[in-house]
Every structure is written in C-alpha cells, then in structure tokens.
Design a protein around this motif. Structure first.
Motif, PDB file in Angstrom:
ATOM      1  N   GLU A 210      88.618  60.939  31.167  1.00  0.00           N
ATOM      2  CA  GLU A 210      88.156  59.542  31.052  1.00  0.00           C
ATOM      3  C   GLU A 210      86.949  59.352  31.961  1.00  0.00           C
ATOM      4  O   GLU A 210      86.894  59.951  33.034  1.00  0.00           O
ATOM      5  CB  GLU A 210      89.246  58.586  31.560  1.00  0.00           C
ATOM      6  CG  GLU A 210      90.530  58.596  30.785  1.00  0.00           C
ATOM      7  CD  GLU A 210      90.379  57.888  29.459  1.00  0.00           C
ATOM      8  OE1 GLU A 210      89.735  56.822  29.436  1.00  0.00           O
ATOM      9  OE2 GLU A 210      90.877  58.428  28.458  1.00  0.00           O
ATOM     10  N   PRO A 211      85.997  58.471  31.589  1.00  0.00           N
ATOM     11  CA  PRO A 211      84.925  58.158  32.542  1.00  0.00           C
ATOM     12  C   PRO A 211      85.523  57.590  33.829  1.00  0.00           C
ATOM     13  O   PRO A 211      86.406  56.726  33.774  1.00  0.00           O
ATOM     14  CB  PRO A 211      84.094  57.094  31.816  1.00  0.00           C
ATOM     15  CG  PRO A 211      84.397  57.294  30.368  1.00  0.00           C
ATOM     16  CD  PRO A 211      85.811  57.798  30.301  1.00  0.00           C
ATOM     17  N   PHE A 212      85.048  58.071  34.970  1.00  0.00           N
ATOM     18  CA  PHE A 212      85.572  57.603  36.262  1.00  0.00           C
ATOM     19  C   PHE A 212      85.400  56.086  36.374  1.00  0.00           C
ATOM     20  O   PHE A 212      86.279  55.379  36.881  1.00  0.00           O
ATOM     21  CB  PHE A 212      84.830  58.318  37.402  1.00  0.00           C
ATOM     22  CG  PHE A 212      85.321  57.958  38.777  1.00  0.00           C
ATOM     23  CD1 PHE A 212      86.652  58.137  39.128  1.00  0.00           C
ATOM     24  CD2 PHE A 212      84.449  57.436  39.732  1.00  0.00           C
ATOM     25  CE1 PHE A 212      87.114  57.806  40.405  1.00  0.00           C
ATOM     26  CE2 PHE A 212      84.897  57.109  41.006  1.00  0.00           C
ATOM     27  CZ  PHE A 212      86.235  57.292  41.341  1.00  0.00           C
ATOM     28  N   ASP A 213      84.277  55.580  35.848  1.00  0.00           N
ATOM     29  CA  ASP A 213      83.979  54.138  35.936  1.00  0.00           C
ATOM     30  C   ASP A 213      85.103  53.292  35.329  1.00  0.00           C
ATOM     31  O   ASP A 213      85.360  52.183  35.768  1.00  0.00           O
ATOM     32  CB  ASP A 213      82.688  53.830  35.178  1.00  0.00           C
ATOM     33  CG  ASP A 213      81.610  54.838  35.473  1.00  0.00           C
ATOM     34  OD1 ASP A 213      80.725  54.538  36.274  1.00  0.00           O
ATOM     35  OD2 ASP A 213      81.678  55.967  34.915  1.00  0.00           O
ATOM     36  N   SER A 227      76.373  53.803  34.670  1.00  0.00           N
ATOM     37  CA  SER A 227      77.743  54.217  34.951  1.00  0.00           C
ATOM     38  C   SER A 227      77.672  55.633  35.531  1.00  0.00           C
ATOM     39  O   SER A 227      76.715  56.374  35.272  1.00  0.00           O
ATOM     40  CB  SER A 227      78.583  54.194  33.679  1.00  0.00           C
ATOM     41  OG  SER A 227      78.263  55.287  32.868  1.00  0.00           O
ATOM     42  N   HIS A 229      79.535  58.045  34.737  1.00  0.00           N
ATOM     43  CA  HIS A 229      79.788  58.986  33.642  1.00  0.00           C
ATOM     44  C   HIS A 229      78.492  59.325  32.887  1.00  0.00           C
ATOM     45  O   HIS A 229      78.427  60.294  32.142  1.00  0.00           O
ATOM     46  CB  HIS A 229      80.802  58.364  32.675  1.00  0.00           C
ATOM     47  CG  HIS A 229      81.326  59.319  31.649  1.00  0.00           C
ATOM     48  ND1 HIS A 229      82.205  60.338  31.954  1.00  0.00           N
ATOM     49  CD2 HIS A 229      81.097  59.422  30.308  1.00  0.00           C
ATOM     50  CE1 HIS A 229      82.497  61.017  30.851  1.00  0.00           C
ATOM     51  NE2 HIS A 229      81.839  60.481  29.834  1.00  0.00           N
ATOM     52  N   ASP A 230      77.479  58.506  33.106  1.00  0.00           N
ATOM     53  CA  ASP A 230      76.194  58.667  32.428  1.00  0.00           C
ATOM     54  C   ASP A 230      75.380  59.840  32.956  1.00  0.00           C
ATOM     55  O   ASP A 230      74.302  60.132  32.459  1.00  0.00           O
ATOM     56  CB  ASP A 230      75.373  57.398  32.700  1.00  0.00           C
ATOM     57  CG  ASP A 230      74.951  56.743  31.428  1.00  0.00           C
ATOM     58  OD1 ASP A 230      75.416  57.179  30.380  1.00  0.00           O
ATOM     59  OD2 ASP A 230      74.145  55.804  31.509  1.00  0.00           O
ATOM     60  N   LEU A 233      78.437  63.536  38.058  1.00  0.00           N
ATOM     61  CA  LEU A 233      79.175  62.864  39.134  1.00  0.00           C
ATOM     62  C   LEU A 233      79.672  63.908  40.124  1.00  0.00           C
ATOM     63  O   LEU A 233      80.188  64.962  39.722  1.00  0.00           O
ATOM     64  CB  LEU A 233      80.360  62.092  38.530  1.00  0.00           C
ATOM     65  CG  LEU A 233      81.416  61.581  39.516  1.00  0.00           C
ATOM     66  CD1 LEU A 233      80.819  60.595  40.518  1.00  0.00           C
ATOM     67  CD2 LEU A 233      82.566  60.910  38.758  1.00  0.00           C
ATOM     68  N   PRO A 246      80.046  65.802  32.168  1.00  0.00           N
ATOM     69  CA  PRO A 246      80.528  65.555  30.810  1.00  0.00           C
ATOM     70  C   PRO A 246      79.523  66.022  29.757  1.00  0.00           C
ATOM     71  O   PRO A 246      78.313  65.869  29.944  1.00  0.00           O
ATOM     72  CB  PRO A 246      80.693  64.028  30.751  1.00  0.00           C
ATOM     73  CG  PRO A 246      80.065  63.471  31.971  1.00  0.00           C
ATOM     74  CD  PRO A 246      79.632  64.581  32.865  1.00  0.00           C
ATOM     75  N   ASN A 249      78.710  62.588  26.845  1.00  0.00           N
ATOM     76  CA  ASN A 249      78.135  61.303  27.252  1.00  0.00           C
ATOM     77  C   ASN A 249      76.775  61.016  26.625  1.00  0.00           C
ATOM     78  O   ASN A 249      76.051  60.151  27.093  1.00  0.00           O
ATOM     79  CB  ASN A 249      78.041  61.233  28.788  1.00  0.00           C
ATOM     80  CG  ASN A 249      77.043  62.231  29.338  1.00  0.00           C
ATOM     81  OD1 ASN A 249      76.577  63.106  28.623  1.00  0.00           O
ATOM     82  ND2 ASN A 249      76.714  62.101  30.613  1.00  0.00           N
ATOM     83  N   ALA A 258      84.340  68.562  29.135  1.00  0.00           N
ATOM     84  CA  ALA A 258      83.572  68.334  30.362  1.00  0.00           C
ATOM     85  C   ALA A 258      83.756  69.555  31.253  1.00  0.00           C
ATOM     86  O   ALA A 258      84.743  70.290  31.119  1.00  0.00           O
ATOM     87  CB  ALA A 258      84.072  67.090  31.081  1.00  0.00           C
ATOM     88  N   HIS A 294      91.447  60.548  38.216  1.00  0.00           N
ATOM     89  CA  HIS A 294      90.358  60.921  37.315  1.00  0.00           C
ATOM     90  C   HIS A 294      90.587  62.288  36.672  1.00  0.00           C
ATOM     91  O   HIS A 294      90.423  62.454  35.466  1.00  0.00           O
ATOM     92  CB  HIS A 294      89.030  60.916  38.098  1.00  0.00           C
ATOM     93  CG  HIS A 294      87.827  61.131  37.241  1.00  0.00           C
ATOM     94  ND1 HIS A 294      86.659  61.659  37.724  1.00  0.00           N
ATOM     95  CD2 HIS A 294      87.606  60.911  35.915  1.00  0.00           C
ATOM     96  CE1 HIS A 294      85.778  61.733  36.747  1.00  0.00           C
ATOM     97  NE2 HIS A 294      86.321  61.288  35.641  1.00  0.00           N
TER      98      HIS A 294
END
Ligand SMILES: Cc1cc2nc3c(=O)[nH]c(=O)nc-3n(C[C@H](O)[C@H](O)[C@H](O)COP(=O)(O)OP(=O)(O)OC[C@H]3O[C@@H](n4cnc5c(N)ncnc54)[C@H](O)[C@@H]3O)c2cc1C
Length: 542
Positions: A210-213, A227, A229-230, A233, A246, A249, A258, A294
């Motif tokens: 999942e995106p951390f955000d 974000s 995830h963009d 990270l 990822p 994304n 990822a 996460h």
C-alpha cells in the motif's frame, strides 16, 4: 564466436551493454560474454535527475537512442517495458523505535520538471534484457551462460578464457561487477575497503504494498506537495534505512510489484545468522510500528537476498589494454541512489578514451589513467556523503540538518551538468559536453565546488565530534544549519537554508524555479552567475 575481436566485454549489465553499443556504433568488433542469461534479476532501480541527465547525454553524444530512452519514463514505456515506475520525488521518513511516525519527520525534494528527461524506477530485469537485445542489433556478438574463467593481459593483445575455449581481443572491459576475475588476478581489490561506510543489505521484490501515505493518520501527514509513494521513499532509523521503490506508481505502468531493501550499519546491526533473511527483516521492522504497518503485510515474490559488507574498493581501475567499469572497481551503498550516475559518467569517459585508443593505437596504462581518477573521486565522494548519512541517523535533529544539506548538495551539481545540455540546445554543438571529459570528475570544476567541499568537510568534522560524544545532538544540528545559513552560494530566498523547519522543496513549482533563475542571473555571487547561470532556456530538440 570468432577467435579475435577488437573489444571483449565481460558482463552484460547496464554498463557492459551500454558500452558495447557505443563501441559497435563506432565500428569496433565487440564480443560481450555473460555468465547468466537475460532476463535476470538485478538491482539499481531508483534513478535521480542526474542519472537521467547522464543517460540523456551519453545517448545524445554517441547517437544511441536506446540509451537515451532510459532517461525518460514515457520513452521507457514506449520502447522498453510497461513495468517501470516513476520517480517524482525523493522522500525520507524518519522513525523512532516503538513510536508512530510524525509528519514533522518527513523530508521531500521534488526536482524540476524538465522537457528532456523524466526519472523512473527501472525494473532492471526488463531494462537490462532490452539493452542486450539492442546491443545485438548494433552488431555486438553476445554469448550468455558462459562464465569467464580467466583473463590474460598481454603486450599485444588480451586473451579471455571460458569453458568453450580462449578468445583474443585487442582490449578487455571488465563489467562483471563485484567478483572480477581480472581485478583479483591483478591484485586491484583492497582487502579491507578503504571506506568509512560499513553496511549490509537484505532485499527482494514484493506484491501488495500500500502507499505509505494512505496508512498514516491525517494528523501525522507531512502535507508536502507530492505523496511519498510518488517517488523513492526511504524509511530511516538509527542504524539503518529501507528503500521502497514502487513500479506501480506511473499511470502508464502495468506492473504491480515494488522493490524493498533494508540497509543496516553493521556496527549497530551485526548479522544474526540464527535468523533467515526474511526473519531478520521482519524482526527489525517490528521495532518501528509504522514501517511494520507499511511493509509487514507485503508478500515477497522472489527469495530474499542477504549480503555481507556491501563496500568494495580497489587500488586501481585501468591498465595496459584493460579497464574495470565503476561498479567492478568499487561500491559504497545506495542511500543516495548514485550508482547509475556513476555508471554513465564512467561509460562516457571510458568509451571515449577507448575509441581514441583505437584511432591512435595507444592502449597504454597512461592513456586510461583518467578512469582511475574518476572512479576514485566517485567512491570517496559517495563514501563521505553516505557515511555521514549513517552517522547522523541516531537523532532526528541531526538527521534533519544533514538531510537539508543533502538537498542543498544535490541542487547545484545537477544544474551544473544540465547547464551543458541547455547550452547544447542553443548551439547544437556536441562539443558543449566535451569539457566534462576534462574534469577529474564532472562537476569538479563547477564554480561552487570549492565552497561546497569546504562546507561538507566542516560538517563532516562536526559529525565526527558528535559521534565521538564530544558535542550533543542539538549543538551538532545547530552547527550544520549555521554552515548553510552563512554560505553565499546557496539561494536563500528560494529556500530558507539553515531553517530547521524547512523539510520540503518543490522545484516542479514554476514560481520556485523562476525565483532560482532570477537569483542566479541577477543577485548570485559573480562566480555563480557567470559560471553556472550563463545559459538561456531554449527548447530541447525532439
Ligand atoms: C543493494 C544495492 C542497491 C542499489 N540500488 C541502486 C539504486 O537504487 N540506484 C542506483 O542508481 N544504483 C543502485 N545500485 C548500484 C547499481 O546496482 C549499479 O550501479 C549498477 O547496477 C551496475 O551495473 P553494472 O552493469 O556495472 O553491473 P551488474 O549489473 O552487476 O552486471 C554485471 C554482470 O556481469 C555478469 N558477470 C559476473 N561475473 C561474470 C563472469 N565471470 N563472466 C561473465 N559474466 C559475469 C553478471 O551476471 C552481471 O550480469 C545499487 C547497488 C546495490 C548493491
């Protein structure tokens, strides 16, 4: 296979393949020998603006579109694979054991949107496979599943041995990475790497991340423009960090995987052999509640890899009729994603020297010695940044100060290299890039370089004092911030360097880039104005 070639390349990773295409396009007869077979798993997935720019320069300079495609996420999808992610930003999220993540502990750098490159997360098994196939189209002869077992450097030629026999060439490029047979034979590797950094890695690819955000509470959200995830990270904690890269994304990507990798300071986290790599990974992330939330539920899709010490260094990188690629010469740690920058800086210089050598028939060690200087500079610079990065992770205030320095450190070196592209767009003359070949490392003659080096040295001494327990964390952070406050070469009103609350900079905002350009062209110190901002903003060619 024939008996004789101009160039024999050992290893078909990104460095071997890119070099092979350049040499074949310059009418050399090239054989590339690979011990494994493509597609094969490889790491080196997170790009930087600077790696994209270097791929663009090398592709443009040697007129190899297949290399240039790597510099642009859209061209990667159009020409190579739909499995690459995009890197809009570099993000760091700092964690403390047993505590939830706080938005105050996030840093983000969003680089400028430039029309001629767009950084990706490269799924290397697809990218490396594509490059090998492209190399064959350029006329490179490629053999796989053929480990090189011996290399002999003779006065008049080189001989490379595999289980299929011995082949001769005029020159040997060792692009085999960390286990070079030639380097061992020549006594190049340092028994103890001459590097401060002392880290190891545990990594794999996962599904279901999942995106951390999306997992952090609204009140703990960093409220930054992108974000996390963009982009790439980095979860950071005392004694280590984790890359999260990822591939899903980018709206044009069909990939769902990822890449996740844990890097550990071996002095704080010696390897626990009683645990498997996966168990050790899970035990360590279990100390940090939000990292566990996460990454704890993601499913590995290939076996975990656990390394010993990652650092390697050598006392030499080239000689009569041979050179090692930078990744064969040595490696530090991927904390600041510099590997691919180094690879393409190195390919640019070394293939230029080799093409010249065939023109002049000068295969002497002397002719190739600039490669030694470049690789040494790359390794020592990376080691200084990365070892201080690890040294600052024990306390958030210190990490905060050092990370702001990393943001400052990267902006002008990037611009210095891009300036050569901007000048090229205006003049159309490839010679714009040739001055880069005269520097021991591209950027060494940048107008801010001596001030930047001095600042880094002072900060490094401050961190040494902190690590020796001579000064407390608050004094350490204050001294680092003060250094940034008092330098003249950093554009103060674009970003409040030295202000501990500044943890986010978005150069994709045209207002900020506009302010930077105005400062650079009008108010910056004369040497910066004349040596860095002396370009117009022309349109790049298609
Ligand atoms: C843990 C880790 C993470 C990294 N992450 C990043 C990142 O995020 N971003 C970044 O920019 N860089 C990163 N890097 C660095 C990056 O991986 C390298 O810069 C890059 O992959 C080097 O490519 P290469 O072609 O030189 O070597 P490699 O990709 O290692 O290729 C070497 C090739 O040689 C072959 N070979 C080996 N021995 C023989 C033999 N005897 N005979 C024939 N063939 C042989 C191998 O099979 C392989 O195909 C990372 C490195 C590590 C260790």
């Amino acid at each position: 296979m024939k008996d004789d070639y101009d160039v024999i390349i050992g290893g078909s990773g990104i460095a071997g393949s890119a070099s092979s295409m350049i040499l074949a396009a310059n009418d050399l007869d090239v054989l590339m020998i690979e011990s494994k077979t493509h597609p094969r798993f490889a790491i080196g997935e997170a790009m930087l603006p600077l790696s994209a720019v270097w791929m663009w320069i090398v592709g443009e300079y040697f007129d190899i579109p297949e290399i240039k495609y790597l510099s642009d996420a859209n061209k990667v999808v159009d020409n190579i694979t739909q499995s690459c992610g995009v890197k809009h930003s570099v993000g760091f999220a700092y964690h403390e054991p047993g505590k939830s993540f706080s938005g105050r502990h996030a840093h983000q750098l969003v680089p400028p949107e430039m029309p001629f490159y767009k950084e990706s997360h490269l799924l290397r098994e697809h990218v490396d496979h594509y490059l090998v196939q492209s190399a064959e189209e350029y006329g490179v002869e490629y053999v796989d599943e053929t480990p090189i077992t011996d290399v002999e450097i003779n006065n008049e030629n080189v001989s490379v041995t595999t289980n299929d026999g011995t082949i001769n060439g005029a020159f040997y490029i060792d692009a085999t990475g960390g286990n070079s047979i030639l380097a061992e034979k020549m006594g190049y590797p340092d028994e103890q790497p001459a590097l401060e950094t002392n880290s190891r890695a545990i990594f794999t690819h996962v599904e279901g991340l999942e995106p951390f955000d999306d997992l952090i509470e609204e009140s703990d959200h960093p409220q930054q423009s992108n974000s996390l995830h963009d982009g790439t990270l980095h979860h950071v904690f005392d004694g280590g960090w984790i890359w999260v890269i990822p591939f899903d994304n980018f709206e044009r990507s069909t990939e769902t995987k990822a890449s996740v990798g844990l890097l550990l300071d071996r002095r704080k986290y010696p390897c626990d052999e009683s645990l498997s790599a996966e168990e050790e990974f899970n035990e360590i992330i279990g100390e940090f509640p939000d990292i566990e939330r996460h990454l704890g539920t993601a499913d590995p899709v290939r076996p975990w890899i656990r390394t010993g010490r990652l650092q390697r260094s050598s006392n030499q990188s080239s000689g009569h009729r041979h050179y090692l690629t930078n990744h064969t010469y040595g490696f530090v740690d991927p904390l600041y994603s510099q590997g691919l920058v180094h690879t393409f800086e190195s390919v640019f210089l070394s293939t230029t020297l080799l093409i010249e050598a065939f023109e002049t028939e000068d295969f002497s060690a002397d002719h190739f010695s600039p490669i030694d200087a470049l690789h040494r500079r790359q390794l020592t610079t990376a080691d200084l940044l990365v070892s201080n990065g690890y040294n600052s992770m024990a306390d958030f205030e210190v990490w905060n100060a050092w990370t702001q320095m990393i943001l400052a450190e990267s902006i002008f070196p990037d611009l210095y290299i891009q300036r050569h592209c901007l000048k090229y767009f205006a003049s159309g003359d490839l010679e714009e890039f040739e001055s880069l070949l005269q520097e021991s490392r591209p950027g060494d003659q940048a107008p801010f370089e001596s001030e930047k080096e001095e600042m880094l040295q002072t900060m490094s001494e401050t961190l040494d004092a902190y690590n020796a327990g001579k000064i407390p964390p608050e004094t350490t952070a204050e001294r680092i911030f003060n250094e940034m406050k008092h330098t003249e070469w950093l554009p103060k009103h674009v970003y409040d360097w030295g202000n501990e609350e500044e943890r986010h900079i978005d150069f994709s905002d045209p207002e900020i880039t506009g302010e930077l350009l105005t400062w650079g062209k009008t108010e910056a110190p004369a040497h910066i104005r004349e040596g860095l901002f002396d370009f117009e903003m022309p349109n790049p060619p298609e």
